[in-house]
Write a protein that holds these residues in place. Sequence first.
Motif, PDB file in Angstrom:
ATOM      1  N   ASP A   1       0.822  -1.209   0.000  1.00 25.58           N
ATOM      2  CA  ASP A   1       0.000   0.000   0.000  1.00 25.58           C
ATOM      3  C   ASP A   1       0.856   1.259   0.000  1.00 25.58           C
ATOM      4  N   ALA A   2       1.962   1.239   0.739  1.00 26.66           N
ATOM      5  CA  ALA A   2       2.840   2.409   0.775  1.00 26.66           C
ATOM      6  C   ALA A   2       3.416   2.692  -0.611  1.00 26.66           C
ATOM      7  N   SER A   3       3.854   1.651  -1.298  1.00 27.04           N
ATOM      8  CA  SER A   3       4.412   1.836  -2.641  1.00 27.04           C
ATOM      9  C   SER A   3       3.345   2.318  -3.613  1.00 27.04           C
ATOM     10  N   ARG A   4       2.135   1.830  -3.426  1.00 29.39           N
ATOM     11  CA  ARG A   4       1.038   2.309  -4.271  1.00 29.39           C
ATOM     12  C   ARG A   4       0.805   3.801  -4.048  1.00 29.39           C
ATOM     13  N   ARG A   5       0.866   4.246  -2.789  1.00 27.57           N
ATOM     14  CA  ARG A   5       0.659   5.673  -2.509  1.00 27.57           C
ATOM     15  C   ARG A   5       1.776   6.535  -3.088  1.00 27.57           C
ATOM     16  N   ALA A   6       3.002   6.029  -3.052  1.00 27.26           N
ATOM     17  CA  ALA A   6       4.108   6.771  -3.661  1.00 27.26           C
ATOM     18  C   ALA A   6       3.914   6.896  -5.166  1.00 27.26           C
ATOM     19  N   ALA A   7       3.479   5.806  -5.797  1.00 28.50           N
ATOM     20  CA  ALA A   7       3.233   5.842  -7.234  1.00 28.50           C
ATOM     21  C   ALA A   7       2.089   6.790  -7.573  1.00 28.50           C
ATOM     22  N   ALA A   8       1.030   6.780  -6.756  1.00 28.06           N
ATOM     23  CA  ALA A   8      -0.100   7.679  -6.992  1.00 28.06           C
ATOM     24  C   ALA A   8       0.325   9.134  -6.860  1.00 28.06           C
ATOM     25  N   TYR A   9       1.235   9.407  -5.937  1.00 31.32           N
ATOM     26  CA  TYR A   9       1.751  10.771  -5.767  1.00 31.32           C
ATOM     27  C   TYR A   9       2.469  11.227  -7.037  1.00 31.32           C
ATOM     28  N   LEU A  10       3.306  10.361  -7.612  1.00 27.06           N
ATOM     29  CA  LEU A  10       3.999  10.712  -8.852  1.00 27.06           C
ATOM     30  C   LEU A  10       3.003  10.869 -10.007  1.00 27.06           C
ATOM     31  N   GLN A  11       1.979  10.052 -10.022  1.00 26.44           N
ATOM     32  CA  GLN A  11       0.956  10.175 -11.062  1.00 26.44           C
ATOM     33  C   GLN A  11       0.241  11.519 -10.955  1.00 26.44           C
ATOM     34  N   ASP A  12      -0.046  11.937  -9.728  1.00 25.61           N
ATOM     35  CA  ASP A  12      -0.683  13.237  -9.536  1.00 25.61           C
ATOM     36  C   ASP A  12       0.207  14.393 -10.003  1.00 25.61           C
ATOM     37  N   LEU A  13       1.539  14.185  -9.924  1.00 21.76           N
ATOM     38  CA  LEU A  13       2.461  15.214 -10.410  1.00 21.76           C
ATOM     39  C   LEU A  13       2.513  15.260 -11.929  1.00 21.76           C
ATOM     40  N   GLY A  14       1.993  14.216 -12.594  1.00 21.61           N
ATOM     41  CA  GLY A  14       1.970  14.193 -14.040  1.00 21.61           C
ATOM     42  C   GLY A  14       2.918  13.220 -14.698  1.00 21.61           C
ATOM     43  N   HIS A  15       3.578  12.353 -13.911  1.00 16.42           N
ATOM     44  CA  HIS A  15       4.551  11.404 -14.478  1.00 16.42           C
ATOM     45  C   HIS A  15       3.842  10.221 -15.132  1.00 16.42           C
ATOM     46  N   ASP A  16       4.304   9.880 -16.336  1.00 20.18           N
ATOM     47  CA  ASP A  16       3.814   8.698 -17.040  1.00 20.18           C
ATOM     48  C   ASP A  16       4.879   7.609 -17.127  1.00 20.18           C
ATOM     49  N   ASP A  17       6.147   8.001 -17.183  1.00 25.00           N
ATOM     50  CA  ASP A  17       7.247   7.059 -17.386  1.00 25.00           C
ATOM     51  C   ASP A  17       7.997   6.855 -16.065  1.00 25.00           C
ATOM     52  N   VAL A  18       7.613   5.816 -15.330  1.00 28.38           N
ATOM     53  CA  VAL A  18       8.182   5.553 -14.002  1.00 28.38           C
ATOM     54  C   VAL A  18       8.892   4.194 -14.010  1.00 28.38           C
TER      55      VAL A  18
END
Length: 375
Positions: free
Chosen positions: A186-203
């Motif tokens: 869940d923590a890793s999912r939240r970190a990924a969601a944070y980057l998605q909210d910033l606009g990142h597509d290529d992670v």
Amino acid sequence: MDEPATALGASPSRGGVARPSRPTLAAVARAAGVAPSTASLAFSGSGPVSEDAKARVLAAAAELGYGGPDPRARSLRRGRSGVIGVVMDERLSDAFRDPVNVLTLDGIAEVAGAAGASLLLVRSPLDDEQGAGPLVDAPMDAVVLVGCNVRIDPAVAVLRRRQIPVVAIEADEIEGAVPVQLDNRDASRRAAAYLQDLGHDDVTVVTLPLDAARRRGRIDDDRFASGIAFTTLERLRGVREVYPSAVAVETAGSSVEEGRLAGVELFAADGPRPTAVIAQSDLIAVGVISAALDAGLRVPEDVSVVGFDGITVDDSLLHRTPIRHLTTLVQPFVQKGQAAARAALAMLEGAEPQPASFRSELRVGDTTGPPPTLR
């Protein structure tokens, strides 16, 4: 002819040389003019003894050179060693380079020490080891598994044969073991969601090892399917709940150098570069940042980096930038260790041990921002 006299308080040894015998509690009691039970209580502090009697006992002990009751005799009387084993997955010299292990061990030692228990550090056996070394005969009343998610089966098999209670920190479900879990997925999912909210597509995800082979390189479907490291897999699954096609690169361990090696490949001039990297430890994250800077990239303007752990990072590693704080998932290392020790002690007392589950918190630092296309 008379036998030669042996000095009082000494015993003969090889070659006829007298060596001092260990003074006894009974001798201390006689010298102090108290009963042996009173002398014992004066040392243990577990019963009512007058200050005068305690002072006489301690003075007599000092004069006779008596250091206290023999812990081996106490263990035999209690039927216990008074020792909690801490089993680690790596060589201890490597394990103690990772602050996460050290801080978790601090938590275990704090609770165990307060209860009068000692710790014994043991390395988890390799899959092909015969006998499994210290796990077979080391004097332990209970065991806490720390970071043993790549070599856990042989360790648990040995401990089950010995009927030793087991507490497992961040491991897959183990029959009979008390779990102490962290919200890795869940923590890793939240970190990924944070980057998605910033606009990142290529992670891209830079991972911890998937198994004892400790390989380096891109994780394909077959490699992912064969992985057995619970923490690594859970953190990767969490990211892929947000970025299903996220590239994953495996490292051989949690270190700055391993992160740097992975970053060199990610930021090669002749290949595509991710706009964000999620590293499965802060040490790996620092190495990734170092590689990005060496490649002429700016953090976070050109690439964002997220870590995991929340350790104190040496600022000198980032001296080329104004970066002072990683964006990372802060986990409660000490509390995990404390919970594991409490569960182990509860089992030794015949009480019901309490499983524990902890949550990591996303702490936004200086290493994340929108991707370059949105600036």
